[in-house]
Write a protein that holds these residues in place. Structure first.
Motif, PDB file in Angstrom:
ATOM      1  N   GLU A 126       0.829  -1.204   0.000  1.00 45.65           N
ATOM      2  CA  GLU A 126       0.000   0.000   0.000  1.00 45.65           C
ATOM      3  C   GLU A 126       0.865   1.257   0.000  1.00 45.65           C
ATOM      4  O   GLU A 126       0.567   2.236  -0.699  1.00 45.65           O
ATOM      5  N   VAL A 127       1.943   1.238   0.794  1.00 47.02           N
ATOM      6  CA  VAL A 127       2.848   2.388   0.852  1.00 47.02           C
ATOM      7  C   VAL A 127       3.487   2.619  -0.519  1.00 47.02           C
ATOM      8  O   VAL A 127       3.556   3.752  -1.013  1.00 47.02           O
ATOM      9  N   VAL A 128       3.961   1.546  -1.141  1.00 50.14           N
ATOM     10  CA  VAL A 128       4.599   1.660  -2.456  1.00 50.14           C
ATOM     11  C   VAL A 128       3.615   2.219  -3.478  1.00 50.14           C
ATOM     12  O   VAL A 128       3.944   3.116  -4.260  1.00 50.14           O
ATOM     13  N   THR A 129       2.390   1.698  -3.466  1.00 52.14           N
ATOM     14  CA  THR A 129       1.373   2.179  -4.406  1.00 52.14           C
ATOM     15  C   THR A 129       1.086   3.659  -4.189  1.00 52.14           C
ATOM     16  O   THR A 129       0.968   4.439  -5.146  1.00 52.14           O
ATOM     17  N   ARG A 130       0.992   4.071  -2.927  1.00 48.26           N
ATOM     18  CA  ARG A 130       0.698   5.472  -2.633  1.00 48.26           C
ATOM     19  C   ARG A 130       1.836   6.388  -3.065  1.00 48.26           C
ATOM     20  O   ARG A 130       1.610   7.448  -3.657  1.00 48.26           O
ATOM     21  N   LEU A 131       3.083   5.972  -2.802  1.00 52.20           N
ATOM     22  CA  LEU A 131       4.225   6.800  -3.196  1.00 52.20           C
ATOM     23  C   LEU A 131       4.286   6.959  -4.712  1.00 52.20           C
ATOM     24  O   LEU A 131       4.553   8.052  -5.227  1.00 52.20           O
ATOM     25  N   ARG A 132       4.030   5.888  -5.422  1.00 52.37           N
ATOM     26  CA  ARG A 132       4.035   5.976  -6.892  1.00 52.37           C
ATOM     27  C   ARG A 132       2.909   6.875  -7.387  1.00 52.37           C
ATOM     28  O   ARG A 132       3.085   7.619  -8.358  1.00 52.37           O
ATOM     29  N   ILE A 167      14.187   0.988  -2.896  1.00 55.35           N
ATOM     30  CA  ILE A 167      14.574   2.387  -2.970  1.00 55.35           C
ATOM     31  C   ILE A 167      13.420   3.245  -3.466  1.00 55.35           C
ATOM     32  O   ILE A 167      12.692   2.851  -4.368  1.00 55.35           O
ATOM     33  N   CYS A 168      13.302   4.413  -2.885  1.00 54.96           N
ATOM     34  CA  CYS A 168      12.356   5.417  -3.374  1.00 54.96           C
ATOM     35  C   CYS A 168      13.170   6.642  -3.747  1.00 54.96           C
ATOM     36  O   CYS A 168      14.077   7.028  -3.008  1.00 54.96           O
ATOM     37  N   TRP A 169      12.876   7.249  -4.880  1.00 54.16           N
ATOM     38  CA  TRP A 169      13.635   8.423  -5.276  1.00 54.16           C
ATOM     39  C   TRP A 169      12.805   9.344  -6.161  1.00 54.16           C
ATOM     40  O   TRP A 169      11.770   8.950  -6.700  1.00 54.16           O
ATOM     41  N   LEU A 197       8.045   4.584   3.877  1.00 52.33           N
ATOM     42  CA  LEU A 197       8.728   3.409   3.330  1.00 52.33           C
ATOM     43  C   LEU A 197       9.841   2.966   4.265  1.00 52.33           C
ATOM     44  O   LEU A 197      10.018   1.771   4.527  1.00 52.33           O
ATOM     45  N   HIS A 198      10.587   3.942   4.764  1.00 48.51           N
ATOM     46  CA  HIS A 198      11.671   3.631   5.695  1.00 48.51           C
ATOM     47  C   HIS A 198      11.114   3.056   6.999  1.00 48.51           C
ATOM     48  O   HIS A 198      11.622   2.055   7.511  1.00 48.51           O
TER      49      HIS A 198
END
Length: 248
Positions: A126-132, A167-169, A197-198
């Motif tokens: 869910e976090v990954v989807t939201r960040l994207r 990684i998020c960038w 994410l962290h």
């Protein structure tokens, strides 16, 4: 003086260094590098330190044993933050990152077991989807071609399971705000947005692993930034080259 961004001359400096990566050019422009490239980075890190911890700027000299093309000077400046974070400036623009470029075998095992479970794994997805959805890049630094041993190929979170890091960038091309204090707002805003994410993975990946970001090269949009290695970051750093979302 406080941080006020990087000048257009600093952008041109890196363009010129790409074209003339020699001792002669460096010697003639080192004072400019110190005052107009390194000093703004130091000022930025100082202003970020209260919230994100002290920062460390990488040396401008390449390790010639591993330098493709044998160019002695890095055509970028990058730094990592103690509490997690990576900042990179070059002729391409600005990159900020957070995460792990590559985990140790023990970290990877804990990470994958957590991702496979419904609770923590679903939360991370869910976090990954939201960040994207907010315009950030999220990837694995390095990715297995198929499912890791012991995990089904049709697992609902197979993408995350195949990652050897996380990684998020975000990459910003050169724009007028880069030469103003707004550059700090972009970096700090990214680090706050990516913080979940962290937090989500910290318990699974604690211990020595590969920190994110320190870069070898700039990352092009869609590619993770350069990183180096051992703890969280992304540091982005890192070894990626968490690179220039602009070029690999």
């Amino acid at each position: 003086m406080g941080f006020s961004g990087w000048s257009t001359e600093a952008v041109e400096f890196f363009k010129d260094l790409q074209a003339d990566n020699t001792k002669e050019f460096w010697g003639a422009h080192k004072a400019f590098y110190e005052a107009s490239v390194r000093e703004p980075m130091a000022e930025l890190l100082q202003e970020l330190s209260e919230e994100f911890g002290p920062g460390r700027i990488a040396r401008p000299y390449r390790d010639m044993r591993f330098s493709a093309g044998k160019q002695p000077y890095k055509t970028e400046i990058y730094a990592t933050l103690e509490r997690g974070g990576y900042v990179r400036f070059s002729a391409d623009g600005l990159t900020a990152g957070l995460g792990y470029f590559m985990m140790t075998a023990a970290q990877q095992d804990r990470y994958r077991r957590a991702v496979a479970e419904e609770g923590g794994g679903a939360q991370l997805a869910e976090v990954v989807t939201r960040l994207r959805s907010e315009g950030l890049e999220v990837g694995g630094g390095q990715t297995l071609r198929s499912a890791p041993r012991g995990y089904p190929k049709d697992h609902p979170r197979i993408e995350l399971l195949r990652y050897r890091g996380l990684i998020c960038w975000r990459y910003w091309p050169v724009a007028s705000w880069l030469s103003t204090a707004k550059a700090k707002d972009h970096v700090a805003g990214f680090l706050r947005t990516a913080a979940p994410l962290h937090r989500c993975t910290a318990g699974w990946t604690s211990g020595s692993g590969q920190t994110l970001l320190t870069g070898r090269r700039p990352a092009r949009p869609g590619n993770p930034p350069a990183c180096a290695g051992g703890q969280p970051i992304l540091r982005i750093v890192h070894r990626t080259g968490l690179a220039n979302p602009s070029a690999r």
